[in-house]
Design an enzyme around this catalytic site. Structure first.
Site, short mmCIF file in Angstrom:
data_model
loop_
_atom_site.label_atom_id
_atom_site.label_comp_id
_atom_site.label_asym_id
_atom_site.label_seq_id
_atom_site.Cartn_x
_atom_site.Cartn_y
_atom_site.Cartn_z
N GLY A 94 0.74 -60.91 49.20
CA GLY A 94 2.16 -60.58 48.79
C GLY A 94 2.39 -60.33 48.06
N ILE A 95 3.36 -58.98 47.44
CA ILE A 95 3.58 -58.98 45.95
C ILE A 95 4.34 -60.39 45.49
CG2 ILE A 95 5.46 -57.58 46.28
CD1 ILE A 95 2.80 -56.82 43.75
N ASP A 96 4.58 -60.52 45.96
CA ASP A 96 5.39 -61.51 45.63
C ASP A 96 5.06 -62.95 44.65
OD1 ASP A 96 5.28 -62.00 48.35
OD2 ASP A 96 6.83 -63.10 48.62
N ASP A 117 6.43 -72.03 46.54
CA ASP A 117 7.90 -71.41 47.11
C ASP A 117 8.50 -71.11 48.48
OD1 ASP A 117 9.91 -69.32 47.56
OD2 ASP A 117 8.87 -67.56 46.60
N1 ATP Z 1 22.71 -67.13 52.61
C1 ATP Z 1 21.65 -68.06 53.33
N2 ATP Z 1 20.83 -66.95 54.12
C2 ATP Z 1 19.65 -67.43 54.17
N3 ATP Z 1 19.24 -68.64 53.34
C3 ATP Z 1 19.86 -69.38 52.98
C4 ATP Z 1 20.99 -68.70 52.70
N4 ATP Z 1 21.27 -70.30 51.77
C5 ATP Z 1 19.75 -71.07 51.40
N5 ATP Z 1 19.40 -70.38 52.45
C6 ATP Z 1 17.80 -71.03 52.44
O1 ATP Z 1 16.96 -70.31 52.10
C7 ATP Z 1 15.67 -70.23 53.06
C8 ATP Z 1 15.04 -68.81 52.55
O2 ATP Z 1 15.19 -68.29 51.48
P1 ATP Z 1 15.08 -67.50 50.63
O3 ATP Z 1 16.29 -66.65 50.36
O4 ATP Z 1 13.95 -67.43 49.19
O5 ATP Z 1 13.96 -66.32 51.40
P2 ATP Z 1 13.69 -64.51 51.21
O6 ATP Z 1 15.19 -64.32 50.52
O7 ATP Z 1 13.65 -64.10 52.49
O8 ATP Z 1 12.79 -64.78 49.98
P3 ATP Z 1 11.26 -64.39 50.69
O9 ATP Z 1 10.89 -63.87 52.32
O10 ATP Z 1 11.02 -64.34 49.00
O11 ATP Z 1 11.15 -65.81 51.30
C9 ATP Z 1 15.79 -70.73 53.97
O12 ATP Z 1 15.29 -71.08 54.61
C10 ATP Z 1 17.62 -71.57 53.96
O13 ATP Z 1 17.59 -72.89 54.19
C1 PAU Z 2 3.88 -65.00 53.10
C2 PAU Z 2 5.20 -64.10 52.20
C3 PAU Z 2 6.03 -63.86 53.85
C4 PAU Z 2 5.64 -64.49 51.80
O1 PAU Z 2 6.89 -64.39 50.82
C5 PAU Z 2 4.40 -62.75 51.24
O2 PAU Z 2 4.19 -62.52 50.84
C6 PAU Z 2 3.33 -61.62 52.15
O3 PAU Z 2 3.91 -60.97 53.09
N1 PAU Z 2 2.00 -62.20 51.89
C7 PAU Z 2 1.18 -60.97 53.04
C8 PAU Z 2 0.39 -61.95 53.30
C9 PAU Z 2 -0.45 -62.72 52.24
O4 PAU Z 2 -0.03 -63.13 50.78
O5 PAU Z 2 -1.86 -63.39 51.93
K K Z 3 8.67 -67.24 50.66
#
Ligand code: ATP
Ligand code: PAU
Ligand code: K
Length: 244
Positions: A94-96, A117
Protein backbone atom coordinates in the site's frame (compact mmCIF):
# COMPACT_ATOMS: atom_id res chain seq x y z
CA UNK A 1 3.18 25.92 0.64
CA UNK A 2 2.10 22.34 0.05
CA UNK A 3 -1.28 20.62 0.28
CA UNK A 4 -1.00 16.95 1.26
CA UNK A 5 -3.97 14.59 0.83
CA UNK A 6 -4.38 11.08 2.31
CA UNK A 7 -7.19 9.12 0.67
CA UNK A 8 -7.91 6.26 3.08
CA UNK A 9 -10.52 3.54 2.85
CA UNK A 10 -12.99 5.40 5.06
CA UNK A 11 -12.36 9.11 4.69
CA UNK A 12 -9.96 11.71 3.37
CA UNK A 13 -7.48 13.68 5.43
CA UNK A 14 -5.57 16.70 4.22
CA UNK A 15 -3.11 19.25 5.60
CA UNK A 16 -1.46 22.44 4.39
CA UNK A 17 2.27 22.68 5.18
CA UNK A 18 4.65 25.61 5.17
CA UNK A 19 8.11 24.05 5.30
CA UNK A 20 7.93 21.47 8.09
CA UNK A 21 4.96 23.00 9.95
CA UNK A 22 1.27 22.26 9.59
CA UNK A 23 -0.89 25.33 9.03
CA UNK A 24 -4.26 23.53 9.04
CA UNK A 25 -5.78 20.01 9.02
CA UNK A 26 -8.95 18.86 7.29
CA UNK A 27 -11.05 15.67 7.33
CA UNK A 28 -13.83 15.01 4.81
CA UNK A 29 -15.84 12.37 2.99
CA UNK A 30 -14.98 11.06 -0.46
CA UNK A 31 -17.97 12.61 -2.20
CA UNK A 32 -16.84 16.06 -1.02
CA UNK A 33 -13.34 15.74 -2.45
CA UNK A 34 -13.45 18.33 -5.25
CA UNK A 35 -15.49 20.88 -3.34
CA UNK A 36 -13.28 20.71 -0.23
CA UNK A 37 -9.98 20.89 -2.08
CA UNK A 38 -11.24 23.83 -4.07
CA UNK A 39 -12.10 25.60 -0.81
CA UNK A 40 -8.73 24.83 0.75
CA UNK A 41 -6.94 26.20 -2.31
CA UNK A 42 -9.05 29.36 -2.23
CA UNK A 43 -7.95 29.93 1.36
CA UNK A 44 -4.31 28.97 0.78
CA UNK A 45 -3.58 30.49 -2.61
CA UNK A 46 0.17 30.18 -2.09
CA UNK A 47 0.00 26.38 -2.39
CA UNK A 48 2.37 25.39 -5.19
CA UNK A 49 2.04 21.60 -4.98
CA UNK A 50 -0.68 19.06 -4.24
CA UNK A 51 0.70 15.71 -3.03
CA UNK A 52 -1.64 12.73 -2.87
CA UNK A 53 -1.37 9.20 -1.46
CA UNK A 54 -4.46 7.14 -2.24
CA UNK A 55 -5.30 3.60 -1.17
CA UNK A 56 -8.98 4.26 -1.72
CA UNK A 57 -10.83 3.99 -5.00
CA UNK A 58 -10.02 7.58 -5.95
CA UNK A 59 -7.59 7.73 -8.87
CA UNK A 60 -5.32 10.38 -10.27
CA UNK A 61 -8.00 11.69 -12.69
CA UNK A 62 -9.98 13.12 -9.78
CA UNK A 63 -7.17 15.60 -9.10
CA UNK A 64 -6.34 16.64 -12.65
CA UNK A 65 -8.83 19.48 -12.58
CA UNK A 66 -6.46 21.26 -10.15
CA UNK A 67 -3.50 21.10 -12.54
CA UNK A 68 -4.37 24.56 -13.86
CA UNK A 69 -3.67 25.95 -10.41
CA UNK A 70 -0.70 23.99 -9.06
CA UNK A 71 1.53 20.95 -9.60
CA UNK A 72 -0.22 17.66 -8.84
CA UNK A 73 1.86 14.73 -7.58
CA UNK A 74 0.05 11.42 -7.22
CA UNK A 75 2.52 9.14 -5.44
CA UNK A 76 3.12 5.67 -6.89
CA UNK A 77 5.58 2.83 -6.46
CA UNK A 78 7.72 4.42 -9.21
CA UNK A 79 8.62 7.39 -6.98
CA UNK A 80 11.87 7.50 -4.99
CA UNK A 81 11.67 6.34 -1.39
CA UNK A 82 14.42 6.54 1.24
CA UNK A 83 14.40 2.80 2.12
CA UNK A 84 15.18 -0.49 0.36
CA UNK A 85 11.96 -2.36 -0.22
CA UNK A 86 12.38 -6.02 0.77
CA UNK A 87 8.67 -6.86 0.57
CA UNK A 88 8.29 -9.98 -1.59
CA UNK A 89 5.51 -8.25 -3.54
CA UNK A 90 6.69 -4.60 -3.59
CA UNK A 91 4.13 -3.55 -6.22
CA UNK A 92 1.21 -4.58 -4.00
CA UNK A 93 2.48 -2.76 -0.91
CA UNK A 94 0.00 0.00 0.00
CA UNK A 95 1.23 3.48 -0.87
CA UNK A 96 0.14 4.67 2.60
CA UNK A 97 2.46 2.09 4.16
CA UNK A 98 5.28 3.24 1.89
CA UNK A 99 4.74 6.85 2.92
CA UNK A 100 4.66 5.90 6.63
CA UNK A 101 7.87 3.92 6.18
CA UNK A 102 9.47 6.87 4.38
CA UNK A 103 8.48 9.24 7.18
CA UNK A 104 9.85 6.90 9.85
CA UNK A 105 13.10 6.39 7.92
CA UNK A 106 13.71 10.12 7.45
CA UNK A 107 12.58 11.21 10.91
CA UNK A 108 14.38 8.52 12.94
CA UNK A 109 17.66 7.73 11.15
CA UNK A 110 19.88 4.81 12.17
CA UNK A 111 17.41 2.88 14.31
CA UNK A 112 14.88 0.09 13.96
CA UNK A 113 11.40 1.53 13.49
CA UNK A 114 7.94 0.05 13.87
CA UNK A 115 5.00 2.08 12.55
CA UNK A 116 1.52 1.08 13.73
CA UNK A 117 -1.36 2.71 11.87
CA UNK A 118 -4.70 2.08 13.57
CA UNK A 119 -7.14 3.09 10.84
CA UNK A 120 -9.73 1.17 8.83
CA UNK A 121 -7.16 -1.61 8.98
CA UNK A 122 -4.31 -1.84 11.45
CA UNK A 123 -1.02 -1.95 9.61
CA UNK A 124 2.37 -2.75 11.09
CA UNK A 125 5.46 -1.70 9.15
CA UNK A 126 9.01 -2.45 10.16
CA UNK A 127 12.10 -0.71 8.79
CA UNK A 128 15.42 -1.89 10.21
CA UNK A 129 18.37 0.33 11.22
CA UNK A 130 19.98 -0.23 7.80
CA UNK A 131 16.87 1.23 6.14
CA UNK A 132 15.51 -2.06 4.82
CA UNK A 133 11.72 -2.18 4.74
CA UNK A 134 10.96 -5.75 5.84
CA UNK A 135 7.14 -5.87 5.99
CA UNK A 136 4.76 -6.24 8.94
CA UNK A 137 1.11 -7.15 9.27
CA UNK A 138 -2.41 -6.15 8.26
CA UNK A 139 -5.42 -6.81 10.48
CA UNK A 140 -8.97 -5.42 10.84
CA UNK A 141 -9.27 -2.02 12.51
CA UNK A 142 -11.45 -1.19 15.49
CA UNK A 143 -14.55 -0.03 13.63
CA UNK A 144 -14.21 -2.90 11.15
CA UNK A 145 -14.23 -5.43 14.01
CA UNK A 146 -17.52 -4.06 15.39
CA UNK A 147 -19.01 -4.02 11.89
CA UNK A 148 -17.93 -7.50 10.89
CA UNK A 149 -19.33 -9.07 14.08
CA UNK A 150 -22.68 -7.52 13.20
CA UNK A 151 -22.58 -8.09 9.43
CA UNK A 152 -21.67 -11.76 9.54
CA UNK A 153 -23.95 -12.97 12.36
CA UNK A 154 -27.70 -13.00 12.98
CA UNK A 155 -27.71 -11.93 16.63
CA UNK A 156 -24.91 -9.49 17.24
CA UNK A 157 -25.89 -5.82 17.34
CA UNK A 158 -23.79 -3.07 15.79
CA UNK A 159 -22.29 -1.14 18.69
CA UNK A 160 -20.46 2.14 18.82
CA UNK A 161 -16.97 2.11 20.28
CA UNK A 162 -16.98 2.01 24.08
CA UNK A 163 -14.41 1.06 26.71
CA UNK A 164 -15.25 -2.36 28.19
CA UNK A 165 -15.83 -2.57 31.96
CA UNK A 166 -13.72 -5.70 32.29
CA UNK A 167 -12.07 -8.39 30.23
CA UNK A 168 -14.92 -10.63 31.48
CA UNK A 169 -17.86 -9.27 29.48
CA UNK A 170 -21.04 -10.00 31.52
CA UNK A 171 -23.60 -9.18 28.79
CA UNK A 172 -23.77 -9.36 24.99
CA UNK A 173 -22.76 -5.72 24.75
CA UNK A 174 -19.95 -6.02 27.25
CA UNK A 175 -18.76 -9.25 25.65
CA UNK A 176 -18.53 -7.51 22.26
CA UNK A 177 -16.77 -4.45 23.69
CA UNK A 178 -14.32 -6.71 25.51
CA UNK A 179 -13.66 -8.82 22.43
CA UNK A 180 -13.20 -5.87 20.13
CA UNK A 181 -11.39 -3.36 22.35
CA UNK A 182 -9.39 -5.75 24.53
CA UNK A 183 -8.63 -7.95 21.54
CA UNK A 184 -7.31 -4.90 19.69
CA UNK A 185 -5.17 -3.80 22.65
CA UNK A 186 -3.81 -7.30 23.35
CA UNK A 187 -2.95 -7.75 19.69
CA UNK A 188 -0.95 -4.56 19.52
CA UNK A 189 0.78 -5.10 22.88
CA UNK A 190 1.58 -8.65 21.74
CA UNK A 191 3.19 -7.47 18.51
CA UNK A 192 5.18 -4.81 20.34
CA UNK A 193 6.47 -7.41 22.83
CA UNK A 194 7.51 -9.66 19.95
CA UNK A 195 9.46 -6.86 18.22
CA UNK A 196 11.04 -5.75 21.52
CA UNK A 197 12.21 -9.31 22.20
CA UNK A 198 13.90 -9.49 18.80
CA UNK A 199 15.27 -6.00 18.22
CA UNK A 200 16.95 -3.42 20.39
CA UNK A 201 17.42 0.27 19.61
CA UNK A 202 13.99 0.79 18.17
CA UNK A 203 11.26 3.33 18.09
CA UNK A 204 7.50 2.82 17.78
CA UNK A 205 5.29 5.31 16.01
CA UNK A 206 1.55 5.03 16.55
CA UNK A 207 -0.87 6.77 14.20
CA UNK A 208 -4.32 6.54 12.55
CA UNK A 209 -7.89 7.39 13.52
CA UNK A 210 -7.81 5.19 16.65
CA UNK A 211 -4.31 6.11 17.84
CA UNK A 212 -5.34 8.37 20.72
CA UNK A 213 -7.95 5.94 22.02
CA UNK A 214 -5.41 3.16 21.84
CA UNK A 215 -2.36 4.90 23.32
CA UNK A 216 -4.05 5.29 26.72
CA UNK A 217 -4.87 1.57 26.89
CA UNK A 218 -1.60 -0.06 25.88
CA UNK A 219 0.63 -1.68 28.46
CA UNK A 220 3.60 -0.39 26.43
CA UNK A 221 4.05 3.37 26.68
CA UNK A 222 4.11 4.92 23.25
CA UNK A 223 3.09 8.33 22.05
CA UNK A 224 0.44 8.78 19.41
CA UNK A 225 0.83 11.14 16.49
CA UNK A 226 -2.38 11.03 14.50
CA UNK A 227 -0.84 13.36 11.89
CA UNK A 228 2.13 11.13 11.08
CA UNK A 229 0.92 10.06 7.63
CA UNK A 230 0.38 13.63 6.42
CA UNK A 231 3.70 14.75 7.93
CA UNK A 232 5.36 11.82 6.20
CA UNK A 233 3.69 12.76 2.91
CA UNK A 234 5.20 16.23 3.20
CA UNK A 235 8.63 14.73 3.96
CA UNK A 236 8.38 12.15 1.18
CA UNK A 237 7.65 14.95 -1.26
CA UNK A 238 10.66 17.00 -0.08
CA UNK A 239 12.79 13.86 -0.43
CA UNK A 240 11.47 13.30 -3.96
CA UNK A 241 12.38 16.87 -4.97
CA UNK A 242 15.88 16.50 -3.51
CA UNK A 243 16.54 13.09 -5.06
CA UNK A 244 14.72 12.94 -8.39
N1 ATP B 1 -15.72 10.26 12.19
C1 ATP B 1 -15.13 9.08 12.05
N2 ATP B 1 -15.38 8.34 10.95
C2 ATP B 1 -14.77 7.14 10.78
N3 ATP B 1 -13.90 6.63 11.66
C3 ATP B 1 -13.62 7.32 12.76
C4 ATP B 1 -14.19 8.59 13.01
N4 ATP B 1 -13.68 9.04 14.18
C5 ATP B 1 -12.85 8.11 14.65
N5 ATP B 1 -12.81 7.06 13.81
C6 ATP B 1 -12.00 5.87 14.02
O1 ATP B 1 -10.99 5.86 13.06
C7 ATP B 1 -10.82 4.57 12.49
C8 ATP B 1 -10.55 4.75 11.01
O2 ATP B 1 -9.31 5.40 10.94
P1 ATP B 1 -8.91 6.42 9.82
O3 ATP B 1 -9.87 7.56 9.80
O4 ATP B 1 -7.48 6.72 10.04
O5 ATP B 1 -9.15 5.48 8.57
P2 ATP B 1 -9.13 5.82 7.03
O6 ATP B 1 -9.54 7.19 6.73
O7 ATP B 1 -9.83 4.73 6.31
O8 ATP B 1 -7.66 5.72 6.72
P3 ATP B 1 -6.88 4.44 6.35
O9 ATP B 1 -7.55 3.74 5.19
O10 ATP B 1 -5.57 5.03 5.98
O11 ATP B 1 -6.83 3.59 7.55
C9 ATP B 1 -12.06 3.74 12.81
O12 ATP B 1 -11.69 2.49 13.31
C10 ATP B 1 -12.81 4.57 13.86
O13 ATP B 1 -12.85 3.91 15.12
C1 PAU C 1 -3.71 -2.36 4.11
C2 PAU C 1 -4.29 -1.04 3.61
C3 PAU C 1 -5.76 -1.23 3.24
C4 PAU C 1 -4.19 -0.04 4.77
O1 PAU C 1 -4.68 1.20 4.39
C5 PAU C 1 -3.47 -0.49 2.40
O2 PAU C 1 -2.15 -0.27 2.76
C6 PAU C 1 -3.50 -1.45 1.24
O3 PAU C 1 -4.46 -1.50 0.50
N1 PAU C 1 -2.40 -2.25 1.07
C7 PAU C 1 -2.23 -3.20 0.01
C8 PAU C 1 -1.68 -4.51 0.52
C9 PAU C 1 -0.32 -4.44 1.19
O4 PAU C 1 0.08 -3.41 1.74
O5 PAU C 1 0.40 -5.46 1.15
K1 K D 1 -4.43 2.46 7.88
Amino acid sequence: MILTVDVGNTRIKAAVFEGGSVLENFIFEKNELEKKIKKILEKYQKCSDLVVASVGNIEKQSFLTFEKQLNVHFLTHEDVFPFTNKYATPKTLGIDRMVLAAGATLKFPGQNRLVIDAGTCITYDFIDEKDNYLGGAISPGLRLRYESLHNYTARLPLLALESPDSYIGDSTKQAIHSGVVNGFVYEIDGFIDEYRANFSNFIIILTGGDADFLAKRLKNTIFANSNFLLESLNQTFQYKIDND
